[in-house]
Design a protein around this motif. Structure first.
Motif, short mmCIF file in Angstrom:
data_model
loop_
_atom_site.label_atom_id
_atom_site.label_comp_id
_atom_site.label_asym_id
_atom_site.label_seq_id
_atom_site.Cartn_x
_atom_site.Cartn_y
_atom_site.Cartn_z
N GLY A 65 -19.09 -58.57 11.67
CA GLY A 65 -20.13 -59.60 11.76
C GLY A 65 -19.83 -60.75 12.68
O GLY A 65 -20.56 -61.75 12.69
N SER A 66 -18.77 -60.65 13.49
CA SER A 66 -18.41 -61.75 14.39
C SER A 66 -19.24 -61.68 15.68
O SER A 66 -20.15 -60.86 15.81
CB SER A 66 -16.91 -61.69 14.73
OG SER A 66 -16.60 -60.48 15.39
N ASN A 71 -11.95 -62.02 15.81
CA ASN A 71 -11.59 -60.61 15.99
C ASN A 71 -11.76 -60.16 17.44
O ASN A 71 -12.20 -59.04 17.71
CB ASN A 71 -12.44 -59.72 15.08
CG ASN A 71 -12.09 -59.88 13.63
OD1 ASN A 71 -10.91 -59.82 13.25
ND2 ASN A 71 -13.09 -60.12 12.80
N ALA A 72 -11.43 -61.02 18.39
CA ALA A 72 -11.63 -60.70 19.80
C ALA A 72 -10.34 -60.65 20.60
O ALA A 72 -10.31 -60.06 21.68
CB ALA A 72 -12.57 -61.73 20.44
N LYS A 103 -7.42 -59.49 16.63
CA LYS A 103 -7.93 -58.24 16.09
C LYS A 103 -6.95 -57.70 15.05
O LYS A 103 -5.73 -57.91 15.17
CB LYS A 103 -8.10 -57.20 17.20
CG LYS A 103 -9.20 -57.52 18.20
CD LYS A 103 -9.24 -56.47 19.30
CE LYS A 103 -10.33 -56.78 20.31
NZ LYS A 103 -10.33 -55.81 21.44
N PRO A 104 -7.42 -56.98 14.06
CA PRO A 104 -6.50 -56.35 13.11
C PRO A 104 -5.54 -55.40 13.83
O PRO A 104 -5.89 -54.80 14.85
CB PRO A 104 -7.43 -55.59 12.16
CG PRO A 104 -8.72 -56.32 12.24
CD PRO A 104 -8.83 -56.76 13.67
N MET A 155 -12.56 -51.26 10.00
CA MET A 155 -13.43 -52.29 10.53
C MET A 155 -14.90 -51.87 10.44
O MET A 155 -15.25 -50.71 10.69
CB MET A 155 -13.10 -52.54 12.02
CG MET A 155 -11.62 -52.75 12.29
SD MET A 155 -10.98 -54.20 11.47
CE MET A 155 -11.97 -55.48 12.20
N ARG A 156 -15.74 -52.83 10.13
CA ARG A 156 -17.19 -52.60 10.18
C ARG A 156 -17.68 -53.08 11.55
O ARG A 156 -17.59 -54.25 11.88
CB ARG A 156 -17.88 -53.37 9.06
CG ARG A 156 -19.40 -53.24 9.04
CD ARG A 156 -19.97 -53.86 7.77
NE ARG A 156 -19.52 -55.23 7.61
CZ ARG A 156 -20.10 -56.28 8.22
NH1 ARG A 156 -21.12 -56.09 9.05
NH2 ARG A 156 -19.66 -57.50 8.00
N ILE A 157 -18.20 -52.14 12.32
CA ILE A 157 -18.58 -52.41 13.71
C ILE A 157 -20.10 -52.31 13.87
O ILE A 157 -20.71 -51.30 13.51
CB ILE A 157 -17.91 -51.41 14.68
CG1 ILE A 157 -16.39 -51.38 14.47
CG2 ILE A 157 -18.28 -51.74 16.12
CD1 ILE A 157 -15.69 -52.67 14.79
N SER A 158 -20.69 -53.35 14.40
CA SER A 158 -22.11 -53.31 14.78
C SER A 158 -22.18 -53.12 16.30
O SER A 158 -21.58 -53.90 17.05
CB SER A 158 -22.82 -54.60 14.38
OG SER A 158 -22.80 -54.76 12.98
#
Length: 962
Positions: free
Chosen positions: A512-513, A305-306, A377-378, A450-453
């Protein structure tokens, strides 16, 4: 609004929102009804924008003439090395421009010789280029290299030594004889070596390798030398031609191999040199790998996802054999072509030996596409340039079939574009040569939530920075729920580009990537960025070019820009620009900055730290090296006193020893000889930055006080070179990462003048056009800017005391006042004439201080002047605010960073409540106070700074729309 109508709109919004979620495969267990209408509206708007952007993109793609019949396809360094069947650079160039934005990451899985990589960095994108062929990485690095002065000189010396060596056959024989054992170790294990290479060619190729390994130090020089070696291998071998793999004796004479090498090396160095001022040290990443392996994911070659865009031209199936075409090159550069041949996708020889058909090609492409899907990335695109294939006489429509493979993985097929081929394009295989066109397959990874940390900056944040961090985040992602964690959020994939703009977060992880750095993390220099210790560095890029009292952290400016939610290219104005902190932050974050200041040195610094970023870094690096060389060989004579006029010298002799004056004159004379005024100013500001250290002024004293022990001389050149090399290092680092910026950059406009002057401001802005004001005005009587910088103004501008005084008098917040001026303002106070000051708090404060001091014989002149000085200060600030009101757009934001201080009268200690007074002035103009953010600052270790301000406030105003 009619209640039934409102209810219907709410239901429609919820329905569209739900359909949007379903369309983009979002988990359906969230309570949609819990979202307010504004959030629904924003989601709907985002989806509509996505649809509109996709439609616009397709129109742009289909409007391009993809044949590029009239275009030069070998410009710049694209022809630095032969590489069969590479696609023309105009294809990736157009795809990159249409399908990506500045600073984004491009990946070419079948990178070949780096065509996509070069086009990506030329268009201010980052790029990863992967290929199974190790020669591809060597060529790619060579064609994207910017030579430093050191590397260039190293190559010139290297070529000169080879020319001496090849001047006679005897020289070569002697060298080979003396280094026989070492050279023999460098001969690769080529089967039937003597069939493919004559003995003298083997010796000379080994000699060249030996020289590269032993005489070249810099990676840039080694890269060009190796690429040039690779270029001649087939030419000096017995291989018939680049594309015909059969033996034919060429009977090369002794020395001819080295001469071929020197010719190609010289040509390649010239090409790379001419490219230097275009590339400007921007780099791409080249990786030799098999893209059918599992190479995407945590701690792998490509991060999940980069990637923002994939542009690639996979090998035509059953048409080429790169491991054969580059066989001898791979051997001579320490690779293994046989191993490569076992894994080469599309290899004609491999498919024939293993009796494989198109299904096998599709299977290998599926593995590659799965990697692409994970890496992308999506909501982002992949473009594959594909040609039809022939297996056993049957034609396969590759783009259509691979498109179906991609859809099975999860991609959405967007379009297939036909591209006419030249008659001579591509292949030496008869089946492929008959092709009249190839196709560009456009596919897309679906959008999703997207779940972003989020990863905080590695250093400790002040309390106000924590508040700004939260405010910035919720301003940029307005759909976030108030109770949502600030370090783990959910956003639409279409909003992911905003993550790069965050200030106090230095990284983010998608689903989580692997953690990806933000632009702020990339640009920050020093220990904080490199070692993650608990200290921020406010001097990254050119922020640290010159000390300047009272400036605020650059990390404070950026969140205010983000909170304002400005479009790219918006106008940012700093009416008290000082050393240009706001201007530089605006510049590197994609905005058009304007600033002004009454202090000539401030204008110099602000221009220097911004304009130097727009000087060609390649040429700048060379000019800096040349300038340092002049200083190292300088012959300083008494003639350099003539650089200064007699009036200037009269004052300088009181503050500088004679040897220092001569050295200053020498540097300024050499600076004046440079053609570029931006470099002139940059070097002059570097010189100003060391003035305190080389003068008779006490360096640790904020005021102008002489040292207790005067100096006879000072290491002017040494200190100047040290300061210059530090900035050169920072500029070089920035040049190498500049293409990672998520935005374009615009040259700030810096003016000399005072913002309290309406006519001056109206000359800069003819109409309301400012989107945001960010400024830290001088505090009331707090810092003597002109007096503090008097020696720099004297040396650089020839401003003697009589010329500095008028500037000091115009300075907002000045501490200096003549008795005549003081009497004038005190008469106004006695007459209760405050016509130009709108704040009642300011009027009351001025009256109180005047009354408490008026009849006292015990106070000094500083206290005696205070009432008049405050009248002047708040009068200037009222005029400045009024001027800002005329140039800021309706709906524009104004951020005023200000602090209070104190004074002592004959009777009491009085708080100068500047913050409250400026708040009142702003509100009287109709500005809406959006926020009032208290902040803390630190002070430098200077004497006579005990009264400095350590508590400040950010006043956030908005100019009303109506």
């Amino acid at each position: 609004m009619n209640t039934k109508r409102k209810s219907a709109i709410d239901k429609t919004a919820a329905k569209i929102f739900e359909e949007y979620l379903i369309e983009y495969h979002v988990v359906q267990n969230e309570d949609i009804t819990a979202l307010d209408n504004q959030s629904k509206k924003e989601i709907i708007c985002n989806s509509l924008k996505t649809i509109a952007n996709a439609d616009c993109m397709k129109k742009q793609l289909n409007a391009v003439d993809w044949s590029f019949k009239e275009n030069d396809t070998t410009y710049l360094s694209h022809d630095i090395h032969p590489y069969p069947a590479k696609f023309i650079p105009q294809i990736p160039e157009m795809l990159i421009q249409i399908l990506s934005m500045p600073g984004e990451l491009i990946w070419d899985p079948f990178g070949g010789s780096g065509t996509t990589a070069l086009e990506a960095i030329l268009n201010n994108r980052r790029c990863i280029s992967t290929d199974l062929n190790p020669i591809g990485s060597i060529i790619g690095r060579a064609k994207t290299t910017t030579l430093t002065t050191e590397a260039e000189n190293e190559l010139l010396t290297y070529m000169s030594k080879l020319e001496t060596l090849v001047a006679s056959v005897e020289n070569i024989h002697i060298f080979v004889g003396n280094n026989k054992d070492e050279l023999s170790k460098l001969v690769p294990p080529i089967p039937n070596l003597s069939k493919w290479f004559s003995q003298n060619v083997i010796c000379e190729l080994s000699l060249i390798k030996y020289k590269i390994n032993t005489e070249l130090v810099t990676e840039e020089a080694k890269t060009i030398a190796k690429a040039s070696l690779s270029k001649i291998v087939n030419k000096v071998s017995n291989q018939e031609s680049e594309t015909r793999y059969c033996a034919k004796e060429k009977d090369l004479k002794n020395g001819e191999t080295i001469n071929y090498y020197l010719s190609d090396l010289s040509s390649n160095v010239a090409k790379v040199k001419s490219l230097g001022n275009i590339l400007g040290f921007r780099e791409a990443e080249f990786i030799t790998t098999d893209v059918t392996d599992s190479i995407v994911g945590y701690d792998k070659l490509i991060q999940e996802n980069a990637v923002d865009l994939i542009v690639t031209s996979p090998p035509y199936p059953n048409a080429f054999d790169y491991h054969l075409y580059h066989r001898f090159r791979i051997f001579w550069l320490d690779g293994n072509p046989q191993e490569m041949g076992k894994h080469e996708v599309g290899s004609h020889l491999r498919y024939q030996k293993q009796k494989k058909g198109f299904d096998f090609f599709a299977t290998e492409m599926e593995k590659c596409l799965r990697n692409c899907f994970k890496a992308l990335k999506p909501d982002r695109y992949a473009a594959l340039v594909l040609g039809d294939a022939i297996f056993d006489g049957q034609l396969y429509k590759t783009a259509q079939l691979i498109g179906e493979v991609a859809e099975n993985i999860g991609f959405q097929k967007v379009d297939i574009i036909d591209r006419p081929l030249h008659d001579t394009k591509r292949s030496i295989q008869s089946g492929a040569r008959r092709a009249k066109e190839e196709q560009i397959l456009i596919i897309k990874k679906p959008a999703e939530v997207m779940r972003i940390s989020l990863s905080k900056a590695p250093y400790k944040l002040w309390n106000y920075e924590e508040k700004l961090r939260e405010k910035e985040l919720f301003s940029m992602f307005s759909s976030l729920k108030p109770m949502e964690s600030k370090d783990s959020i959910k956003i639409l994939s279409s909003e992911m580009d905003k993550l790069n703009r965050l200030t106090f977060y230095h990284g983010y992880s998608v689903n989580g990537s692997t953690v990806q750095p933000t632009w702020q993390s990339i640009i920050e220099n020093g220990d904080a960025a490199e070692s993650a210790i608990s200290r921020k560095d406010p001097k990254y890029i050119t922020h640290g070019i010159h000390p300047y009292k009272g400036k605020f952290y650059p990390q404070l400016v950026k969140p205010l820009l983000n909170i304002s939610q400005l479009p790219d290219g918006a106008i940012v104005f700093d009416p008290f620009c000082g050393s240009g902190t706001v201007a530089l932050e605006s510049c590197i974050n994609g905005y058009r900055a304007t600033g002004c200041d009454i202090n000539p040195l401030a204008v110099d610094i602000a221009k220097a730290k911004n304009e130097i970023l727009f000087v060609d870094p390649y040429l700048l690096n060379k000019q800096i090296d040349a300038f340092i060389q002049k200083l190292n060989t300088a012959n300083v004579t008494s003639d350099y006193r003539n650089v200064f006029n007699n009036e200037t010298l009269s004052e300088m002799t009181r503050w500088f020893p004679e040897p220092v004056i001569l050295k200053l004159g020498y540097i300024l004379k050499r600076v004046s000889e440079l053609a570029d005024s931006r470099i002139q100013n940059f070097l002059s500001v570097i010189l100003s930055s060391i003035i305190r250290q080389i003068s008779q002024q006490e360096p640790t004293d904020l005021r102008i006080r002489k040292r207790k022990e005067l100096i006879d001389d000072a290491p002017v050149f040494e200190l100047f070179i040290s300061a210059l090399k530090l900035q050169q290092k920072r500029l070089l680092k920035f040049a190498k990462i500049r293409h990672r910026a998520p935005n374009d950059m615009f040259i700030p406009q810096i003016y000399h003048g005072t913002s309290s002057d309406a006519s001056f401001i109206n000359e800069i802005f003819s109409e309301p056009m400012v989107d945001v004001v960010i400024t830290s005005p001088p505090y009331a009587t707090a810092l003597p800017y002109i007096d503090t910088n008097r020696l720099s103004l004297l040396v650089l501008h020839g401003l003697t005391s009589s010329k500095r005084n008028p500037i000091e008098a115009k300075l907002t917040g000045t501490r200096e006042i003549t008795k005549k001026t003081r009497d004038y303002y005190e008469n106004l106070i006695r007459q209760d004439d405050f016509s130009s000051i709108t704040s009642q708090q300011a009027i009351a404060l001025i009256k109180r201080i005047f009354i408490e001091n008026e009849n006292s014989d015990e106070i000094g002149f500083r206290k005696r002047n205070m009432a008049a000085l405050l009248y002047m200060y708040f009068n200037d600030m009222a005029n400045t605010f009024s001027n800002l009101n005329t140039v800021v757009k309706k709906g524009g934001n104004l951020f005023i960073v200000i602090g209070d201080n104190k004074t002592t009268t004959a009777l009491s200690t009085v708080n100068i409540t500047t913050t409250e007074i400026l708040r009142e002035i702003g509100q009287q103009l109709g500005w809406v106070l959006k926020n009032n953010i208290p902040i803390s600052v630190t002070t430098e270790d200077y004497k006579h700074i005990s009264n400095s301000i350590t508590e400040n406030t950010i006043l956030h105003f908005e100019k009303p729309i109506h």
